[in-house]
Design an enzyme around this catalytic site. Sequence first.
Site, PDB file in Angstrom:
ATOM      1  N   HIS A 152     -15.986 -13.871 -43.898  1.00  0.00           N
ATOM      2  CA  HIS A 152     -16.521 -15.079 -43.252  1.00  0.00           C
ATOM      3  C   HIS A 152     -18.040 -15.066 -43.300  1.00  0.00           C
ATOM      4  CE1 HIS A 152     -17.032 -18.150 -40.011  1.00  0.00           C
ATOM      5  NE2 HIS A 152     -15.823 -18.521 -40.402  1.00  0.00           N
ATOM      6  N   ILE A 178     -21.437 -15.359 -41.408  1.00  0.00           N
ATOM      7  CA  ILE A 178     -21.583 -16.195 -40.216  1.00  0.00           C
ATOM      8  C   ILE A 178     -20.523 -15.744 -39.207  1.00  0.00           C
ATOM      9  CG2 ILE A 178     -21.441 -18.536 -39.291  1.00  0.00           C
ATOM     10  CD1 ILE A 178     -22.200 -19.513 -42.144  1.00  0.00           C
ATOM     11  N   GLY A 216     -16.793 -19.001 -34.958  1.00  0.00           N
ATOM     12  CA  GLY A 216     -16.903 -19.654 -33.655  1.00  0.00           C
ATOM     13  C   GLY A 216     -15.912 -19.125 -32.642  1.00  0.00           C
ATOM     14  N   VAL A 217     -14.705 -18.824 -33.083  1.00  0.00           N
ATOM     15  CA  VAL A 217     -13.696 -18.333 -32.136  1.00  0.00           C
ATOM     16  C   VAL A 217     -14.106 -16.985 -31.546  1.00  0.00           C
ATOM     17  CG1 VAL A 217     -11.770 -19.621 -33.136  1.00  0.00           C
ATOM     18  CG2 VAL A 217     -12.271 -17.334 -33.976  1.00  0.00           C
TER      19      VAL A 217
END
Length: 149
Positions: free
Chosen positions: A49, A55, A58-59
């Site tokens: 990722h 990056i 988000g989770v």
Amino acid sequence: MSADIQLIQRILPHRYPFLLVDKVVDIDGTQSARGIKNVTMNEPHFQGHFPGNPIMPGVTIVEAMAQTAAVMVGTALEMADKEMLVYFMAIDACKFRRKVIPGDVLELKLTTVRGKPGGKVWKFSGVAEVDGEMAAEAQFTAMMDLPKE
């Protein structure tokens, strides 16, 4: 109050690679706290990722917020070594504002919206920042599975 990594591991069941908060500071009882996550390239999610452009997912940012909230409540209620488990019930108003990359220091600012000592269901509001810039925000509800005395 604050919680270093040793106390965090006595409160949370999470371990590498899913322990996502390094310390929790400015703990104001069960009302607010600030978690610190040092983002490093050796974290396993960066392998995929994304290759060549790492990056933080988000989770995992939202999970780091939840872990900070659990440490806040666990510290305030003296839950170290008591095998407390915490489960998501809902995630609301979740927004991502900036990328979080290796080398960033993620600050996780949490406040309690609803919940009280002895209660099972708690609601929190969280903001994740890097260098004072908002990276993510969310409200979430969690069930504290507190051990029976």
